[in-house]
Design a protein around this motif. Sequence first.
Motif, mmCIF file in Angstrom:
data_model
loop_
_atom_site.group_PDB
_atom_site.id
_atom_site.type_symbol
_atom_site.label_atom_id
_atom_site.label_comp_id
_atom_site.label_asym_id
_atom_site.label_seq_id
_atom_site.Cartn_x
_atom_site.Cartn_y
_atom_site.Cartn_z
ATOM 1 N N GLY A 106 0.787 -1.228 0.000
ATOM 2 C CA GLY A 106 0.000 0.000 0.000
ATOM 3 C C GLY A 106 0.818 1.277 0.000
ATOM 4 N N SER A 107 2.117 1.154 0.180
ATOM 5 C CA SER A 107 2.930 2.370 0.216
ATOM 6 C C SER A 107 3.279 2.832 -1.194
ATOM 7 C CB SER A 107 4.219 2.102 0.981
ATOM 8 O OG SER A 107 5.037 1.255 0.177
ATOM 9 N N VAL A 108 3.960 3.972 -1.261
ATOM 10 C CA VAL A 108 4.397 4.493 -2.553
ATOM 11 C C VAL A 108 5.310 3.481 -3.229
ATOM 12 C CG1 VAL A 108 5.642 6.354 -3.703
ATOM 13 C CG2 VAL A 108 4.243 6.838 -1.681
ATOM 14 N N GLN A 109 6.203 2.887 -2.421
ATOM 15 C CA GLN A 109 7.149 1.912 -2.963
ATOM 16 C C GLN A 109 6.405 0.755 -3.623
ATOM 17 O OE1 GLN A 109 9.417 -0.342 -0.122
ATOM 18 N NE2 GLN A 109 11.213 -0.320 -1.422
ATOM 19 N N ASP A 110 5.362 0.263 -2.952
ATOM 20 C CA ASP A 110 4.556 -0.833 -3.487
ATOM 21 C C ASP A 110 3.982 -0.459 -4.848
ATOM 22 O OD1 ASP A 110 3.095 -3.167 -3.704
ATOM 23 O OD2 ASP A 110 1.380 -2.345 -2.590
ATOM 24 N N HIS A 111 3.374 0.719 -4.907
ATOM 25 C CA HIS A 111 2.759 1.151 -6.175
ATOM 26 C C HIS A 111 3.810 1.302 -7.257
ATOM 27 C CE1 HIS A 111 -1.150 1.435 -4.535
ATOM 28 N NE2 HIS A 111 -0.822 2.344 -3.631
ATOM 29 N N ALA A 112 4.943 1.870 -6.885
ATOM 30 C CA ALA A 112 6.000 2.093 -7.872
ATOM 31 C C ALA A 112 6.469 0.755 -8.444
ATOM 32 C CB ALA A 112 7.166 2.818 -7.219
ATOM 33 N N ILE A 113 6.674 -0.216 -7.549
ATOM 34 C CA ILE A 113 7.158 -1.519 -8.026
ATOM 35 C C ILE A 113 6.119 -2.192 -8.905
ATOM 36 C CG2 ILE A 113 7.814 -3.841 -7.294
ATOM 37 C CD1 ILE A 113 9.161 -2.581 -4.878
ATOM 38 N N ARG A 114 4.860 -2.081 -8.489
ATOM 39 C CA ARG A 114 3.805 -2.703 -9.312
ATOM 40 C C ARG A 114 3.738 -2.057 -10.685
ATOM 41 N NH1 ARG A 114 -1.218 -2.166 -5.799
ATOM 42 N NH2 ARG A 114 -2.302 -2.626 -7.732
ATOM 43 N N ALA A 115 3.834 -0.733 -10.704
ATOM 44 C CA ALA A 115 3.801 -0.027 -11.992
ATOM 45 C C ALA A 115 4.981 -0.466 -12.853
ATOM 46 C CB ALA A 115 3.860 1.476 -11.752
ATOM 47 N N PHE A 116 6.157 -0.557 -12.237
ATOM 48 C CA PHE A 116 7.349 -1.000 -12.956
ATOM 49 C C PHE A 116 7.126 -2.380 -13.576
ATOM 50 C CE2 PHE A 116 11.344 -3.458 -12.759
ATOM 51 C CZ PHE A 116 12.121 -2.711 -13.605
ATOM 52 N N GLY A 117 6.547 -3.289 -12.763
ATOM 53 C CA GLY A 117 6.279 -4.643 -13.247
ATOM 54 C C GLY A 117 5.356 -4.636 -14.451
ATOM 55 N N VAL A 118 4.300 -3.846 -14.376
ATOM 56 C CA VAL A 118 3.330 -3.813 -15.474
ATOM 57 C C VAL A 118 3.978 -3.246 -16.733
ATOM 58 C CG1 VAL A 118 1.187 -2.793 -16.282
ATOM 59 C CG2 VAL A 118 1.338 -3.682 -13.964
ATOM 60 N N VAL A 119 4.737 -2.156 -16.544
ATOM 61 C CA VAL A 119 5.392 -1.543 -17.700
ATOM 62 C C VAL A 119 6.350 -2.534 -18.350
ATOM 63 C CG1 VAL A 119 7.039 0.231 -18.393
ATOM 64 C CG2 VAL A 119 5.148 0.817 -16.885
ATOM 65 N N MET A 120 7.143 -3.215 -17.541
ATOM 66 C CA MET A 120 8.110 -4.170 -18.077
ATOM 67 C C MET A 120 7.405 -5.299 -18.819
ATOM 68 S SD MET A 120 11.091 -3.485 -17.925
ATOM 69 C CE MET A 120 11.481 -1.805 -17.611
ATOM 70 N N TYR A 121 6.294 -5.736 -18.238
ATOM 71 C CA TYR A 121 5.569 -6.844 -18.836
ATOM 72 C C TYR A 121 4.978 -6.425 -20.181
ATOM 73 C CZ TYR A 121 2.521 -10.864 -19.237
ATOM 74 O OH TYR A 121 1.905 -11.994 -19.675
ATOM 75 N N ALA A 122 4.579 -5.150 -20.272
ATOM 76 C CA ALA A 122 3.867 -4.682 -21.459
ATOM 77 C C ALA A 122 4.825 -4.258 -22.571
ATOM 78 C CB ALA A 122 2.952 -3.520 -21.087
ATOM 79 N N ILE A 123 6.050 -3.940 -22.211
ATOM 80 C CA ILE A 123 6.955 -3.353 -23.208
ATOM 81 C C ILE A 123 7.406 -4.436 -24.197
ATOM 82 C CG2 ILE A 123 9.231 -3.720 -22.154
ATOM 83 C CD1 ILE A 123 9.665 -0.709 -22.466
ATOM 84 N N PRO A 124 7.380 -4.138 -25.505
ATOM 85 C CA PRO A 124 7.851 -5.147 -26.467
ATOM 86 C C PRO A 124 9.353 -5.359 -26.290
ATOM 87 C CG PRO A 124 6.640 -3.398 -27.568
ATOM 88 C CD PRO A 124 6.899 -2.936 -26.172
ATOM 89 N N VAL A 125 9.771 -6.599 -26.317
ATOM 90 C CA VAL A 125 11.156 -6.911 -25.979
ATOM 91 C C VAL A 125 12.132 -6.284 -26.975
ATOM 92 C CG1 VAL A 125 11.138 -9.153 -27.144
ATOM 93 C CG2 VAL A 125 12.707 -8.756 -25.280
ATOM 94 N N PHE A 126 11.742 -6.237 -28.266
ATOM 95 C CA PHE A 126 12.674 -5.668 -29.244
ATOM 96 C C PHE A 126 12.839 -4.169 -29.034
ATOM 97 C CE2 PHE A 126 8.491 -5.825 -31.193
ATOM 98 C CZ PHE A 126 8.348 -4.529 -31.653
ATOM 99 N N PHE A 127 11.754 -3.539 -28.538
ATOM 100 C CA PHE A 127 11.823 -2.089 -28.294
ATOM 101 C C PHE A 127 12.793 -1.802 -27.153
ATOM 102 C CE2 PHE A 127 10.175 1.763 -26.192
ATOM 103 C CZ PHE A 127 10.327 2.647 -27.243
ATOM 104 N N LEU A 128 12.613 -2.530 -26.050
ATOM 105 C CA LEU A 128 13.524 -2.359 -24.909
ATOM 106 C C LEU A 128 14.960 -2.648 -25.338
ATOM 107 C CD1 LEU A 128 13.504 -1.762 -21.868
ATOM 108 C CD2 LEU A 128 13.477 -4.216 -21.486
ATOM 109 N N GLY A 129 15.109 -3.717 -26.146
ATOM 110 C CA GLY A 129 16.432 -4.079 -26.639
ATOM 111 C C GLY A 129 17.061 -2.944 -27.423
ATOM 112 N N MET A 130 16.271 -2.315 -28.280
ATOM 113 C CA MET A 130 16.811 -1.233 -29.103
ATOM 114 C C MET A 130 17.161 -0.013 -28.261
ATOM 115 S SD MET A 130 14.470 -1.984 -32.378
ATOM 116 C CE MET A 130 14.409 -0.426 -33.155
#
Lengths: 548, 410
Positions: free
Chosen positions: B127-151
Amino acid sequence: MKTKDSKKGLSTTVAVGVIVLVIVIVLAAWYLLAPKAKVEALIMGTTDSVETNIDPAEAYDFFGWEIIQATGCGLVQIKEGTPYGAGEKDIMPSLATDWSVSSDGLTWTFNLRKGVKFEDGTEFNATHVKYSIDRGMSLAIPEGAFVGIGFSDIIDSVEVTDKYQVKFHLKIPFGPFLSLMASPVSYIVNPKYAPFDSTVNYAEGNARASCPNDLGPYTLTNWTRKAGKDYEMRFKANPNYWDKASGLPRSKELIIKFYADATGLAMAIDAGDIDVAFRQLKASDIESLKTKTNVKVWEGTGAFIQYLVFQEKIKPFDDARVRRAVAAALNRTALCKTVFLGQAANLYSMIPNGMMGHIDAYKTLGDANYTFTKNTLKELGYDETNKLVVDLYYETSGHYPQSADQVAVIKSSLEASGVITVNLHGFDWPAYRVKRGEESMPAYIYGWYPDYVDPDNYVYPFLHSSGSSWLHNNYANEQMDKLIEDARATSTTSTRETLYGQIQQLMVQDAPIVPMFQSSAWAVTKPNVKGVYLDISQVWRLWLLEKE
Amino acid sequence: MSLRSYVITRLLLTIPMILLLLSIVFMVVRVIPGDPVLLHFEKYADPKDVERLRHSLGLDKPLYAQYLDYVIGVLKGDFGKSMQDYSPVAQQIFSAFPATLELAICSIMVAVGIGVLLGVRSSCSYGSVQDHAIRAFGVVMYAIPVFFLGMIFQLIFGIGLHWFPTGGRIYPMLEPRGLVVKMVRPQGGFPSVLIQSLPAALAALVVAFLVLRKRRVAFRPRGFSIALAAFLTSWLICAGLMWHYAGRGGLRLSTGLYTVDSILEGNPVKLVEAWRYLFLPSLTLGLVLCGIFIRLTRTNMLETLRLDFVSAARARGLKENTVVYGYALRNAFLPVLTMMGLQFAALLGGAILTETTFSWPGLGRYLVDRINFRDYTAIQGAVVLFGLMVALVSLVVDVLYAYLDPRIRL
């Protein structure tokens, strides 16, 4: 209790820290003291790969030929930087020092260079020329260049008249014969490594056994394939090369690295991982590389063309008027600008811009000339309510550059006429290849890379009724066949130019095939690399590249 | 069921599974339009030549005969020859597999390392800011196309900073050779090999002695005979191996994994180079995969942390880290392990997009490449290998389950 615990924790942490530190220091010292291997070689990156092998008897792809040209040698060669490609002045001596042709055009005599040695010390002589040509013609690999170009329709026999003289007896007078001799197909192989009755294929871990050529500027020292795909090739200067005295090859060592796609290649040259990037780079990558100072972008003439083919078996494309109407509605400028960012040129003839005999034949129909399209189609009963339907087929697996983008532009330019509807059908290359043979595609897009640099190679395989059988478009015109055969039969440049002019005019009249664009050739290098020649001959001269 | 019979049953069940997979692939590749034979002819295709090639590839036989040929071949361990370049498929796959394996191991380590750590942090600070930040990070990483991140990484670390290369597996001329020991058969023949291998045998004797001491085996007479037997056998085995390899000119040990091979070769330059090339692809793939692990760990940890035994552990005054990592995480780890197994198996099939972005010469690129050639045998071979990998990895995961949670009976 508590203090004891934390003390213990602290000492453990310190101990672990010290151990880690010691390990890191030892490893760092080990690394720093270890001798560093320095690579002085010139490194080239590419997305190409050898399609079958590097045996002239079978190889029939751009990159395979590139390697044959670097490791092997032919009787003649095309001068670097030539603007014209196929004229008499563009051909230079190589293994032959001089040559002549009989007045009927049926016998070519070549005098050979003396004292040229194969890798094993055997001296090169006329028997090797006969061996190489006879071998290719008798092997007659169906997928190979000897069959593809039709050597057996052109050459009757090869005769050794002296140790250093060889005569070619032809079946037909063949104007572009010297261009054919300059092509890697006609390169001389070492009989010791090239058995007469079988081709030389890639041999794992044995570059020598994989390469039948050894008279060229480079010797192939290493060729690795991983997962059946080229991974790395290494070359060393050939100590026996006949033109070694001119300082060839310019780089003593050369390495070719293979990249998975155009973006990876562009990244590698931009990051400085490689010295040269050649084939294939995307138009957008070239645009962005042009703005950088850490690389140099070289532009040259390309010989790759793309064109629209009509299936004359399918109505209404059996009618030349319909074909002309569609041709007039094409907007080549939009195509080159939108898809290729101006890195391709409008093409109005099957013979590329700049080549001997080229005229802008299709310009008479115009570009996006909708008045012509509307008027012509109106006579045939098509109008805004009853539109002409064009089922346009294209290839989707990257065999040709940016096909999907191309057809989108073509669709919009044809439909802008108001009287044409285009339905697009995409298939990957294997499926597309099958459909071509089935003759089921009313309109389809194909591309062409030359086998030898001569207008004949842009006309015979498309417009001659037997030469174009592979394209399956069912176009045949006796008058056209006659003109093409006449143009083949003479080696006088002016006569040939006249004949090609007539051929191109007749082509517009019949409109079986509509040329669209001619690509430019691109290479990107580090700023200190020189010796890049991108001329109409399409020879990528690895032996002229050098780092300053 | 005992562990052993469980493993054997599972292994036996793999066979029908692979056969089923094989049959499906066999049909599917033949149903998609395209013809591997025609692709050999760019332009002119003389019908006679086409038929000849079709015959030599065995494609002129009726479908059931082709199928039987293939299955019998596979059962014999022969995966056939590529329809594109006619070289053995098994050899091609074998040359691509180490690259894929190395990338898979490194990226799963990155994914699990980052994913589990962040997942735990996130659940501990619910429930803290850290929790939300990590969850957001996880979602973004999961959603990002791998070739895009690679580039993006290629642009920053390759082109901008020049820290890491943008593609390939190692710098030219730096492929590690692995452990290479040159040996020749001594002039004295086998007896001198026996003398040379004496130190190794003595070492074996000492080890045997130590083990016996630890196990408290009575030294005489049983322990003595065991030690003697160990000594003699290991002496003979050492000498035999030395004799064998000396006859072949030496010993060459190479795994195809460049990091391992450069350590075996003892070459730090090559090791560092191998790491530099491995870094960006593993980081890219690992980051994209870590999103799943973050979420999975977090959810399971939240449930576990509410359980009584966690409160009990805290009440006993254990340090928070011990409670979280030693008690709670171990219990929340099972689903993560399952996911890890699945992801790892999928990675072994080749990370197609990552391999293409970084020009990594692995299985993924091989498969895509071969689909473009309609290379039936190669596609079948690669898919069968993939099936085998999934079967083996899930078996290993099941066995690990039993180890992690003693309540689970296999």
